[in-house]
Design a protein around this motif. Structure first.
Motif, mmCIF file in Angstrom:
data_model
loop_
_atom_site.group_PDB
_atom_site.id
_atom_site.type_symbol
_atom_site.label_atom_id
_atom_site.label_comp_id
_atom_site.label_asym_id
_atom_site.label_seq_id
_atom_site.Cartn_x
_atom_site.Cartn_y
_atom_site.Cartn_z
ATOM 1 N N TYR A 160 0.821 -1.212 0.000
ATOM 2 C CA TYR A 160 0.000 0.000 0.000
ATOM 3 C C TYR A 160 0.856 1.264 0.000
ATOM 4 O O TYR A 160 0.344 2.357 -0.237
ATOM 5 C CB TYR A 160 -0.926 0.028 1.225
ATOM 6 N N ALA A 188 -10.353 4.442 -1.100
ATOM 7 C CA ALA A 188 -11.562 3.609 -0.990
ATOM 8 C C ALA A 188 -11.223 2.182 -0.590
ATOM 9 O O ALA A 188 -10.211 1.624 -0.990
ATOM 10 C CB ALA A 188 -12.315 3.614 -2.320
ATOM 11 N N GLY A 189 -12.098 1.601 0.212
ATOM 12 C CA GLY A 189 -11.966 0.187 0.583
ATOM 13 C C GLY A 189 -10.983 -0.040 1.708
ATOM 14 O O GLY A 189 -11.358 -0.093 2.881
ATOM 15 N N THR A 190 -9.700 -0.160 1.389
ATOM 16 C CA THR A 190 -8.695 -0.535 2.381
ATOM 17 C C THR A 190 -8.236 0.644 3.228
ATOM 18 O O THR A 190 -7.608 0.440 4.272
ATOM 19 C CB THR A 190 -7.458 -1.138 1.682
ATOM 20 N N TYR A 193 -9.208 0.535 7.016
ATOM 21 C CA TYR A 193 -8.540 -0.501 7.801
ATOM 22 C C TYR A 193 -7.091 -0.122 8.097
ATOM 23 O O TYR A 193 -6.592 -0.356 9.203
ATOM 24 C CB TYR A 193 -8.602 -1.844 7.071
ATOM 25 N N HIS A 218 -17.540 4.487 7.032
ATOM 26 C CA HIS A 218 -16.764 3.500 6.272
ATOM 27 C C HIS A 218 -17.650 2.354 5.791
ATOM 28 O O HIS A 218 -17.560 1.934 4.627
ATOM 29 C CB HIS A 218 -15.633 2.942 7.139
ATOM 30 N N ARG A 221 -19.737 3.563 2.903
ATOM 31 C CA ARG A 221 -18.932 3.710 1.680
ATOM 32 C C ARG A 221 -18.586 2.346 1.095
ATOM 33 O O ARG A 221 -18.580 2.158 -0.129
ATOM 34 C CB ARG A 221 -17.658 4.505 1.971
ATOM 35 N N ASP A 222 -18.311 1.400 1.979
ATOM 36 C CA ASP A 222 -18.024 0.040 1.538
ATOM 37 C C ASP A 222 -19.250 -0.557 0.846
ATOM 38 O O ASP A 222 -19.140 -1.251 -0.169
ATOM 39 C CB ASP A 222 -17.631 -0.809 2.752
ATOM 40 N N SER A 225 -19.550 0.831 -2.595
ATOM 41 C CA SER A 225 -18.604 0.178 -3.510
ATOM 42 C C SER A 225 -19.158 -1.148 -4.013
ATOM 43 O O SER A 225 -18.809 -1.600 -5.110
ATOM 44 C CB SER A 225 -17.265 -0.068 -2.801
ATOM 45 N N ALA A 226 -20.014 -1.783 -3.221
ATOM 46 C CA ALA A 226 -20.640 -3.042 -3.626
ATOM 47 C C ALA A 226 -21.927 -2.816 -4.404
ATOM 48 O O ALA A 226 -22.611 -3.783 -4.769
ATOM 49 C CB ALA A 226 -20.921 -3.906 -2.391
ATOM 50 N N LYS A 239 -22.412 -5.306 12.030
ATOM 51 C CA LYS A 239 -21.020 -5.229 11.575
ATOM 52 C C LYS A 239 -20.153 -4.475 12.571
ATOM 53 O O LYS A 239 -18.992 -4.827 12.808
ATOM 54 C CB LYS A 239 -20.945 -4.543 10.208
#
Length: 742
Positions: A160, A188-190, A193, A218, A221-222, A225-226, A239
């Motif tokens: 990363y 975005a995504g990672t 985390y 988050h 937004r996740d 993305s799906a 979650k």
């Protein structure tokens, strides 16, 4: 964890973009060098390293040392230093220049680069501009190394590091150490985390309530993305507890706080996952909520504007169109054309061979004959070029039509400066997501006409929402379903089989067993393992199809895989096809593959500055190994790529089915293996087959095809557009608005 110290003897594999490396490493102890695998920022033969990791056993390659962290030691000898600096870490720094630098500064070279780079101008042939360029690249190189070290210290992937540096440059380390949650918004995504891990381990994490708020955003937004516009509240709370250990009371308080600040919107909506009338407490990101709501209101507003009388009688207009194109429209096509002429907003939908393209030509001609300004558009450059070719009219991408401003990241066209057209026809409308539809409707006058054309059985858009399908399901907009397959199209096994697949029935397969007399437009080649599938695909691309059908192997044949990974995924297939179709030549490293002159490539991100868009394909026409740059020809336009933006392209011999939407190819090949089980869906195979003009070849197992045909429950997208449309058009009982959030 084990610590090894030694030097790299040789590099077996190196991905310059991700820094993933496979190398032979010598510890100086007796015995052969060992194989090490992992992320190393500087990987140069002869370089000394301290590696932290553990031993693993690879099923194919045996014992390896898996690197968790690497500490690079600058070579102590002049020879090692020379090899280090000529390894490509600094573009434009060739062996001759390196020799002059080392000859001038000797073992103090690294110290000069670190602390006194302006002294490089003392070296013959290095001016101020070149010295500044070398210094900038060296600082970037060192910063990426430090970022990777920081990530690896906290158990995160060093790969990363380059992405983070690309976002923040020299400020990267300061941001990671002081305000890591900025990464959650920008990557975005990672990103979340990474930020959360660093923040918790370094003690910079915010208090629990603030962290809970960041987690909610988050998760939403996740979800976007799906493809989801909202997520159920109970799913979010679940979650938060299971993935982030946030207790229910803290989570509920965070939801209430974000709702009060209108960063999120909570509302009861009909549950799209249930057929019966059941509501769910839905949570939306602020923008997506207002985008979806505006779409419904705008469509309702357009439909409420009274229709003007047609200047030409409908029957005469239809006859004029038929005479112009020397055709006779079918009953269904005539009814569809009459519907479109009578409505502000309408939809044309149907599978391959049902005459959508003929209707687009006819509609455009009819409105032009009435003196109306007609505009054709599509979501992607490929789709826009295709509709322009078949209609012989100019067509634009939606982004270009709306005047996307790269610097401001906004659209120039809006309600104050609308699109200068009376009729807007949008092809491949199944690819339009919620945000793009919002901006498109914002730029269309309410007294204009909007015609959406697409196949609702195709894959949904990459972004959140399922616009075409949702509008059709709302029953609020006139929809013309084109079901009749025309005789010429009906004679095509591709069209026939596409409709069989859509209905969940097995296509009529002609088996191919190396008997070229049995070649057909729709072939099935049996192969029972991914390795065999890959081998047969290479043979079909390089020999069988080009010879039998007079196709150009590198241009006319497109492999469409459901996935990226695995023996039959795009990554491996691209490597095999590149080796077969374009062997030899100098290569420039990319994110997953090296690129060579003559390679077919695909751009994978929208880049408005370069005017190249997601899914555009081109041919590499030039490679500069010294600066690690390539030039790609996109439909006659030459575009350059440097190492900084090399992650925006990939090899294009094999692409995912998702990336193929809006395109047509003379021949396609589809690998089918049960290893792709999670992606084996009916609409995926249907989309792939409908991309072919002349030839479809399926390679794999009947079982995998059967699994896909039976799976007609694609990933459900959580949206509320259908209900909002019904509400906006008068059925107010469809949505119960929460006070304060109407």
């Amino acid at each position: 964890m084990i610590v090894l110290e030694g030097h790299l003897e040789s590099i077996t594999f190196r991905n310059e973009a991700s820094k993933y490396t496979v190398a032979r490493f010598s510890t100086g102890a007796a015995g052969k060098p060992i194989t090490v695998v992992g992320f190393i920022n500087n990987a140069v033969a002869g370089q000394t390293l301290k590696l932290t990791g553990k031993w693993i056993t690879h099923p194919r390659y045996g014992q390896q040392f898996d690197i968790a962290a690497s500490e690079v030691t600058v070579p102590a000898t002049v020879d090692g230093l020379r090899e280090y600096l000529t390894s490509g870490i600094i573009r434009g720094l060739g062996p001759a220049t390196v020799s002059r630098i080392i000859g001038h500064f000797g073992e103090r070279t690294i110290d000069v680069l670190n602390h006194e780079p302006e002294r490089l101008t003392q070296v013959n042939g290095i001016g101020e501009a070149k010295a500044a360029s070398i210094a900038d690249q060296w600082r970037a190189h060192c910063t990426v190394s430090e970022i990777m070290d920081l990530l690896q210290q906290h158990g995160l992937k060093g790969s990363y590091g380059p992405k983070i540096y690309h976002l923040y440059g020299r400020q990267s380390l300061e941001i990671l150490r002081k305000t890591p949650y900025k990464l959650a918004d920008d990557m975005a995504g990672t990103g979340f985390y990474i930020a959360d891990t660093i923040a918790r381990k370094t003690g910079t994490a915010p208090c629990e309530p603030d962290r809970a708020r960041a987690i909610i955003e988050h998760i939403l937004r996740d979800g976007a993305s799906a493809g989801h516009v909202f997520l159920p509240l109970d799913r979010i709370l679940r979650k938060m507890q299971t993935l982030f250990e946030i207790d229910p009371d803290t989570a509920a308080d965070a939801v209430a706080s974000l709702t009060e600040e209108e960063k999120i919107i909570a509302e009861n909506v009909p549950n799209p996952e249930k057929e019966e009338k059941e509501e769910v407490r839905a949570v939306f990101l602020h923008l997506l909520y207002h985008f979806e709501k505006h779409i419904a209101q705008r469509i309702a507003a357009m439909q409420s504007v009274a229709m003007e009388d047609l200047p030409i009688e409908k029957t005469r207009l239809l006859s004029m169109v038929e005479d112009r194109f020397l055709l006779r429209l079918s009953k269904g096509q005539r009814e569809a054309l009459e519907t479109v002429l009578s409505c502000r907003v309408s939809i044309l939908t149907g599978g391959p061979g049902t005459g959508k393209t003929t209707l687009i030509k006819s509609i455009a001609a009819a409105f032009s004959d009435m003196g109306k300004r007609v505009c054709l558009a599509a979501p992607t450059g490929r789709a826009a070029r295709r509709i322009s070719e078949v209609t012989l009219r100019p067509a634009h991408t939606i982004h270009k039509l709306l005047g996307y401003n790269f610097e401001a990241q906004t659209f120039e066209k809006n309600t104050d400066d609308p699109i200068d057209a009376d009729v807007i026809i949008v092809d491949e409308a199944s690819m339009i997501d919620t945000a793009l539809m919002h901006h498109l409707l914002l730029a269309i006058r309410v007294n204009a006409r909007l015609i959406l054309v697409g196949d609702m059985f195709q894959l949904p858009p990459v972004g959140p929402g399922n616009i075409l399908s949702d509008i059709i399901r709302s029953d609020t907009v006139p929809v013309c379903h084109l079901n009749e397959i025309f005789r010429q199209a009906g004679e095509s096994p591709i069209v026939t089989n596409a409709h069989l697949i859509r209905e969940g029935r097995c296509p009529e397969l002609i088996l191919f067993e190396n008997n070229r007399k049995a070649l057909s437009e729709f072939l099935f080649i049996e192969a029972d393992t991914p390795e065999k599938i890959a081998g047969k695909i290479v043979a079909m691309c390089t020999e069988t199809l080009p010879e039998a059908f007079d196709l150009r192997a590198s241009e006319d044949i497109q492999v469409l895989s459901p996935v990226h990974k695995g023996e039959a995924g795009t990554i491996n297939l691209n490597s095999l096809l590149q080796a077969s179709l374009n062997p030899g030549g100098q290569s420039i490293p990319g994110l997953q593959h090296a690129f060579k002159t003559g390679d077919r490539v695909m751009h994978v991100k929208n880049n408005y500055q370069k005017e190249v868009f997601n899914g555009d394909t081109g041919i590499v026409t030039g490679a500069d190994p010294e600066n690690r740059e390539i030039t790609v020809d996109f439909y006659g336009r030459k575009v350059s790529y440097t190492p900084e933006d090399m992650d925006e392209i990939t090899l294009g011999y094999a692409i995912t089915i998702h990336k193929s939407q809006g395109s047509e190819y003379p021949a396609i090949i589809i690998p089918l293996t049960t290893q792709h089980y999670m992606m084996l869906q009916r609409n995926l195979i249907y989309t792939a087959v409908t991309r072919a003009k002349n030839i479809v070849v399926m390679v794999g197992t009947r079982k995998a095809l059967s699994v896909a045909l039976k799976n007609n429950r694609p990933h459900m997208r959580l949206t509320s557009l259908s209900s909002r449309l019904r509400y906006a058009c008068g059925e107010k009982h469809q949505i119960r608005m929460t006070p304060g959030n109407t």
